[in-house]
Structure formats: C-alpha cells, structure tokens
Motif scaffolding. Sequence first.
Motif, PDB file in Angstrom:
ATOM      1  N   ALA A 148      36.995  11.613  32.125  1.00  0.00           N
ATOM      2  CA  ALA A 148      38.324  12.063  31.737  1.00  0.00           C
ATOM      3  C   ALA A 148      38.191  12.135  30.265  1.00  0.00           C
ATOM      4  CB  ALA A 148      39.411  10.968  32.276  1.00  0.00           C
ATOM      5  N   THR A 149      39.012  13.165  29.749  1.00  0.00           N
ATOM      6  CA  THR A 149      39.118  13.588  28.122  1.00  0.00           C
ATOM      7  C   THR A 149      40.484  13.894  27.956  1.00  0.00           C
ATOM      8  OG1 THR A 149      38.828  15.882  28.917  1.00  0.00           O
ATOM      9  CG2 THR A 149      36.686  14.656  28.254  1.00  0.00           C
ATOM     10  N   LEU A 150      40.591  13.396  26.420  1.00  0.00           N
ATOM     11  CA  LEU A 150      41.917  13.504  25.977  1.00  0.00           C
ATOM     12  C   LEU A 150      42.041  15.145  25.413  1.00  0.00           C
ATOM     13  CD1 LEU A 150      42.180  10.385  23.803  1.00  0.00           C
ATOM     14  CD2 LEU A 150      43.748  11.115  25.678  1.00  0.00           C
ATOM     15  N   VAL A 151      43.296  15.721  25.968  1.00  0.00           N
ATOM     16  CA  VAL A 151      43.378  17.329  25.690  1.00  0.00           C
ATOM     17  C   VAL A 151      45.025  17.205  25.147  1.00  0.00           C
ATOM     18  CG1 VAL A 151      43.565  19.535  26.398  1.00  0.00           C
ATOM     19  CG2 VAL A 151      41.726  17.933  27.211  1.00  0.00           C
ATOM     20  N   LYS A 152      45.181  17.397  23.904  1.00  0.00           N
ATOM     21  CA  LYS A 152      46.486  17.295  23.431  1.00  0.00           C
ATOM     22  C   LYS A 152      47.273  16.212  23.789  1.00  0.00           C
ATOM     23  CE  LYS A 152      46.546  22.492  22.906  1.00  0.00           C
ATOM     24  NZ  LYS A 152      46.914  23.767  22.923  1.00  0.00           N
ATOM     25  N   ASP A 153      46.593  15.071  23.476  1.00  0.00           N
ATOM     26  CA  ASP A 153      47.443  13.797  23.974  1.00  0.00           C
ATOM     27  C   ASP A 153      47.720  13.748  25.560  1.00  0.00           C
ATOM     28  OD1 ASP A 153      47.740  13.166  21.355  1.00  0.00           O
ATOM     29  OD2 ASP A 153      49.705  14.217  21.053  1.00  0.00           O
ATOM     30  N   GLN A 154      46.911  14.398  26.401  1.00  0.00           N
ATOM     31  CA  GLN A 154      47.016  14.266  27.559  1.00  0.00           C
ATOM     32  C   GLN A 154      45.572  13.845  28.248  1.00  0.00           C
ATOM     33  OE1 GLN A 154      48.715  17.964  29.426  1.00  0.00           O
ATOM     34  NE2 GLN A 154      50.672  16.818  29.840  1.00  0.00           N
ATOM     35  N   LEU A 155      45.522  12.942  29.186  1.00  0.00           N
ATOM     36  CA  LEU A 155      44.108  12.497  29.694  1.00  0.00           C
ATOM     37  C   LEU A 155      43.955  13.121  31.058  1.00  0.00           C
ATOM     38  CD1 LEU A 155      41.894  10.651  28.921  1.00  0.00           C
ATOM     39  CD2 LEU A 155      42.939   8.934  30.528  1.00  0.00           C
ATOM     40  N   VAL A 156      43.026  14.005  30.874  1.00  0.00           N
ATOM     41  CA  VAL A 156      42.740  14.892  32.234  1.00  0.00           C
ATOM     42  C   VAL A 156      41.556  14.529  32.816  1.00  0.00           C
ATOM     43  CG1 VAL A 156      42.626  17.267  32.867  1.00  0.00           C
ATOM     44  CG2 VAL A 156      43.964  16.741  31.103  1.00  0.00           C
ATOM     45  N   LEU A 157      41.386  14.209  34.101  1.00  0.00           N
ATOM     46  CA  LEU A 157      40.303  14.123  34.590  1.00  0.00           C
ATOM     47  C   LEU A 157      39.712  15.497  35.097  1.00  0.00           C
ATOM     48  CD1 LEU A 157      38.186  12.137  36.125  1.00  0.00           C
ATOM     49  CD2 LEU A 157      39.432  12.403  38.175  1.00  0.00           C
ATOM     50  N   LYS A 158      38.929  16.019  34.389  1.00  0.00           N
ATOM     51  CA  LYS A 158      38.304  17.395  34.669  1.00  0.00           C
ATOM     52  C   LYS A 158      36.998  17.276  34.951  1.00  0.00           C
ATOM     53  CE  LYS A 158      37.747  19.586  30.537  1.00  0.00           C
ATOM     54  NZ  LYS A 158      37.916  20.379  29.227  1.00  0.00           N
ATOM     55  N   SER A 159      36.104  16.515  34.942  1.00  0.00           N
ATOM     56  CA  SER A 159      34.593  16.714  35.310  1.00  0.00           C
ATOM     57  C   SER A 159      34.149  15.553  36.198  1.00  0.00           C
ATOM     58  CB  SER A 159      33.561  16.925  34.384  1.00  0.00           C
ATOM     59  OG  SER A 159      33.836  17.698  33.326  1.00  0.00           O
ATOM     60  N   MET A 160      33.673  15.818  37.196  1.00  0.00           N
ATOM     61  CA  MET A 160      33.397  14.485  38.307  1.00  0.00           C
ATOM     62  C   MET A 160      32.390  14.994  39.223  1.00  0.00           C
ATOM     63  SD  MET A 160      36.574  14.502  41.138  1.00  0.00           S
ATOM     64  CE  MET A 160      37.845  14.978  39.813  1.00  0.00           C
ATOM     65  N   VAL A 161      31.344  14.344  39.787  1.00  0.00           N
ATOM     66  CA  VAL A 161      30.480  14.116  40.594  1.00  0.00           C
ATOM     67  C   VAL A 161      30.662  13.069  41.922  1.00  0.00           C
ATOM     68  CG1 VAL A 161      28.045  14.597  41.242  1.00  0.00           C
ATOM     69  CG2 VAL A 161      28.959  14.968  38.775  1.00  0.00           C
ATOM     70  N   PRO A 162      30.695  13.560  43.145  1.00  0.00           N
ATOM     71  CA  PRO A 162      30.928  14.858  43.782  1.00  0.00           C
ATOM     72  C   PRO A 162      32.040  15.535  43.233  1.00  0.00           C
ATOM     73  CG  PRO A 162      30.291  13.242  45.353  1.00  0.00           C
ATOM     74  CD  PRO A 162      30.683  12.422  44.088  1.00  0.00           C
ATOM     75  N   LYS A 163      32.148  17.000  43.224  1.00  0.00           N
ATOM     76  CA  LYS A 163      33.146  17.813  42.454  1.00  0.00           C
ATOM     77  C   LYS A 163      34.414  17.760  43.217  1.00  0.00           C
ATOM     78  CE  LYS A 163      30.165  20.847  40.053  1.00  0.00           C
ATOM     79  NZ  LYS A 163      29.830  22.251  39.763  1.00  0.00           N
ATOM     80  N   ASP A 164      34.586  17.545  44.568  1.00  0.00           N
ATOM     81  CA  ASP A 164      35.398  17.452  45.389  1.00  0.00           C
ATOM     82  C   ASP A 164      35.908  16.144  45.956  1.00  0.00           C
ATOM     83  OD1 ASP A 164      33.350  17.390  46.990  1.00  0.00           O
ATOM     84  OD2 ASP A 164      34.033  18.617  48.674  1.00  0.00           O
ATOM     85  N   PHE A 165      35.543  14.924  45.223  1.00  0.00           N
ATOM     86  CA  PHE A 165      35.652  13.600  45.823  1.00  0.00           C
ATOM     87  C   PHE A 165      37.278  13.371  45.729  1.00  0.00           C
ATOM     88  CE2 PHE A 165      35.857   9.070  45.654  1.00  0.00           C
ATOM     89  CZ  PHE A 165      34.877   8.419  46.491  1.00  0.00           C
ATOM     90  N   MET A 166      37.651  13.770  44.786  1.00  0.00           N
ATOM     91  CA  MET A 166      39.235  13.481  44.583  1.00  0.00           C
ATOM     92  C   MET A 166      39.830  14.579  43.850  1.00  0.00           C
ATOM     93  SD  MET A 166      39.511  10.497  41.741  1.00  0.00           S
ATOM     94  CE  MET A 166      38.473   9.564  42.707  1.00  0.00           C
ATOM     95  N   GLU A 167      41.127  14.864  43.586  1.00  0.00           N
ATOM     96  CA  GLU A 167      41.830  15.795  43.097  1.00  0.00           C
ATOM     97  C   GLU A 167      41.895  15.569  41.820  1.00  0.00           C
ATOM     98  OE1 GLU A 167      46.249  18.150  43.224  1.00  0.00           O
ATOM     99  OE2 GLU A 167      45.409  17.239  45.109  1.00  0.00           O
TER     100      GLU A 167
END
Length: 548
Positions: A78-97
């Motif tokens: 999860a990375t900070l993007v303009k003061d928002q925390l976004v879960l943008k990369s995961m493995v498996p890619k479809d484990f959760m939304e």
Amino acid sequence: MDEKNTLIEQLTGVNSSKLNYYLELKQRNAEILKQNSRLEILQQLTRDMNIDLSLEDILERAFAKLPQALPCDFLGLATLVKDQLVLKSMVPKDFMEAGVLPEHALSWQVIRTRQAGIFDPRPSYRSHLRHNASYPSPLRSLAAAPVIERTDVIGVLLVGSVAEGAYSDAELRFVQHLADQLAISIKNAHLYKQVFRAKKEWEETFKAVTDPIVLIDTDYNLLLHNDRLPEEMRENWLRSESDKCHQRLYGLSHPCSECPVEEVKRRHQPVHHRTQTKSGLLFDISYYPVFNEEGQVVAITVFMKDVTEKTKMEVRLVQSAKLAAIGEMAAGVAHELNSPMTVIIGTAQMLARDFDGRDAEREALGDIMHCGLRCKRIIQNLLTYSRQDQAPMAETDLNAEARRVLSLIKYQINRSQIRIVEDLDPALPRIAANGQQIQQVLTNFLVNARDALNGSEDREKTIIVASRMVEKEGRHWVVVSVRDNGVGIEPENLQKIFTPFYTSKEASKGTGLGLSVSLGIAETHHGRIEVESRPGEGSTFSLLLPAD
C-alpha cells in the motif's frame, strides 16, 4: 540383563537426551534453512534494484520465495498517493479488491507509529476489504511494516497467512528487513525512471534536430546518428557494410587526407569547414570533441548544417549591395554626362541649321548628334539595368530587354572577336515580368558565353541570342536562350554550376554568384533555367518563363 540396561537408560535419561538433542538439531537446521531463504530473498531484492523491474514484478519474485522463509499466502504493498493510502500492488493479484484504505485501517496505524506490527485482518474484511470468494480461506494473520524512504514513510508492506498466529517477533523483524529492501528498490525504480525519462527526452531532442548529427569514436566508427542525413549520404549509408564514417557518409574506402577528426584529436578543439555534395548542397560541418573524466577525447560529435539557402540569401544580399553601389555611381555618371551631352547635341543641332546647304558639314554634325543620342540611350540603359529594386511585375517585351542588354555588352563581346547572331521571334508575346531582372539574367548568360569562347581559337566564335515559344508539360513557355560554340561544361560539373560561389574561372574573373542569382530570379518569376552542354562543342542556357 538387556531389560535391566534398557530400564537403567530410561531411568537415567540417556535416550531422552538423545531424542531432545536430535529434535533440537532438526529445529536448528530448519531455522538455518529458513534464514538462508530469507537472505536469498533479500539478495534477490538487492539484485532487482539494478535491473528494470516494476513493483509488481518485484513483489511476484519475492512472493515466489517467501513461503520458504515464513508463512505467506498474500503479499501486498500500500503506497501513499496524495495523502491517500492505496493498496495498488498485491500477489495474488485478485486475492482481494484493491483500493483506497480508510483512516481506521491497520496500515494507517503502522504509518502513524512508524513501527511494524502483527494484526488480525478479519475485521478489515468487514469494514473496507473485499476478499475474493474464489480463495477458500481468508487471511487470519497479517504482518505489516512501514516502507521508509530516507525519513519519509511512503507505504506499508503487508504479508498475510491463512493460518492463525502465523507470525512471531522474528518473522516481523524479517518483514521489516524486507520492507527496507523494498524501499531501496522503490527509490531505485524512481531514479531509473528519471534517468530513462531524461534519456528519452535527450533522444527525442536529438532526433528532432532537422540538421544531421553524427557521433563517431576516435577510430572513425559511427556510434549514433539522428537519421537526418541528406539523400546522397543516405544511399552511401545503406550501401556500406562498414561502420567507418568515411565509408558510410562519403563512400570512401579510407579516411580523407586532411581528416578533421585527426585535427580534433590533436588540438582538442572544435574544427569547422564547409563542403559541397555532388547534388550541389552546401554544408557547414562542425566537429566537437567529447571528453572523458581524464580529459581525453573519446568521441567526436559531427554537426552538419545545410547552408545552401542561407548562402543563396547571402548571395542576393551581396548582389543587391553591389547593384545599389552601381546605381549610385550610374546616377552620378548620368548627371555628369547628360548635361554636357545635351550641350553637345543642342550645339550640333544649331550649327546644322547654320550650315544649310553645305552637305559635308551637315553630315559631320549629324554624326555628332547621332553619337550623342546613342550615348544618352546607353546611359539610360545603364540606369535601368542598375535599378534592381523590387518593382512589381509589368507587361514586358523580352525581345526589347534582350536588345537593351546587347547594346550594353556588345562592345565587350565584339572586342573578343565574337560574332553575335540575333534570332528573336517577332511574334513573341509580352509576359508579366521584371524587365531589369530579366536583363540581369541575360547579361550573365552573355558574359559566361564570352568567357567560354575565350578558350576556342581554332574556329569562328559565335553567340546566338534567340527567343521562341515552346510547349512543355502541358503549358506554354516563353524562352530566351544564349548559345555558344565554346569549350562546353563537363557532365560532372553541370549540377554544380548553380551553386553559390562555384566557378570554373580564375579567381580574378569570376565570383560564382551569377548563375545562382539568375536561378533565383527565374524561380521568382515561376520559371526555370535549362542548360544543355557538350564538352568541346558549346553550351546553351535557356530562360523559361510561363506565358500565362
């Protein structure tokens, strides 16, 4: 006795000690293997920092080995993007939304405290995460560590397992190490993108330059070019099998006798020179040295600037200045000569009336008046010829303009024992043209014809000035031509004669500007100049102007 010995060993704990020893040894070996796997994963991340891999690729490569080091069914970032925390990369890619994590999410707690932690992720499924039902078991254990770049937290590394209580403090420390290495990888990826972007911008700028640029090493090998080579150099480039610049650019099998590359290597200074291609293009070529950290020349940047049009413009400026000076002098000469010529002609006319009935005296006075009037016409023609302003096109009789030029230049041609033949079509139509500029073109044709005949002593020297109507390319053209039976022009020089400053005459007899300026005048009139020549037989220069 055997039963007694067995009973004694059991009572004294010998077998128990052996069993504990082997169990402990097995655990230590498993721990060593686990530590080796962790080190291998960290080394893998370190190697990934030196190659072009996206964050998704890095996570996938780490996830492939993580189960050997610790329980791992999920790996996310999860990375900070303009003061928002976004879960943008995961493995498996479809484990959760994936999506934006709310303020009460566990990951925000890690960011605020800047400390790694172990959590139960199941409450998060109900509040903000949506587990993919295609995976039968949701996560029951989660280890999260902050990803810190220098002093700033840029994200959170998440490692999850479907087993409860899967992580201890030892595993959490490893997750933090993993997050630290990932931070370096992210920083490296950012730096790589910046370098790649700068490289791409440089390459785009390099290719956007319209003039040819070539980079060569000190052994004449071509390293790079911006694909802006002129057509004739491009032909050599495609035909050559060597990477040497002299062969690729000029079709030569060996370096030039005075190669600028050698001068650059010797002087460590830029070198500039001008060259002309076979098609008549003029290039100013600059050779700039490229130095390494030790100050040694390791390459040469060759910059080619097409100065053909610039040179033509300079020619026009030079000619305009020259004609302006001639005009000033001609105006002064006309002022100084017109007054005495008027007195001479007027006095001759008055004397002619006084000598009424005396034919010999009247004939002599008639000659004086005739020559005086002829001088006035020559002065007027000189004034007209030198007045090379940008007057608008007017209805022009090309035959009359040709005769005016002949009246000015006939003396110079006749003194060279050259016979002039006029073959002007009386039915030639008038066209829209600048008469003074047409005179300039014909004067240049006649002067060149005279010079070409100076080398012919074994036959009668003749110049034929002709005019006619022709039909070419579905259009009607008015043609004025000057033909001589002089030395002619070699075929390899025909394509060079309109190049500014090119001349086959001695330096004191020619500037190489006449035909270049004449071509410019013809093009201004939407016409052209055609040349036919055979060495030893003569040449014909024709000015073609559209009749419409």
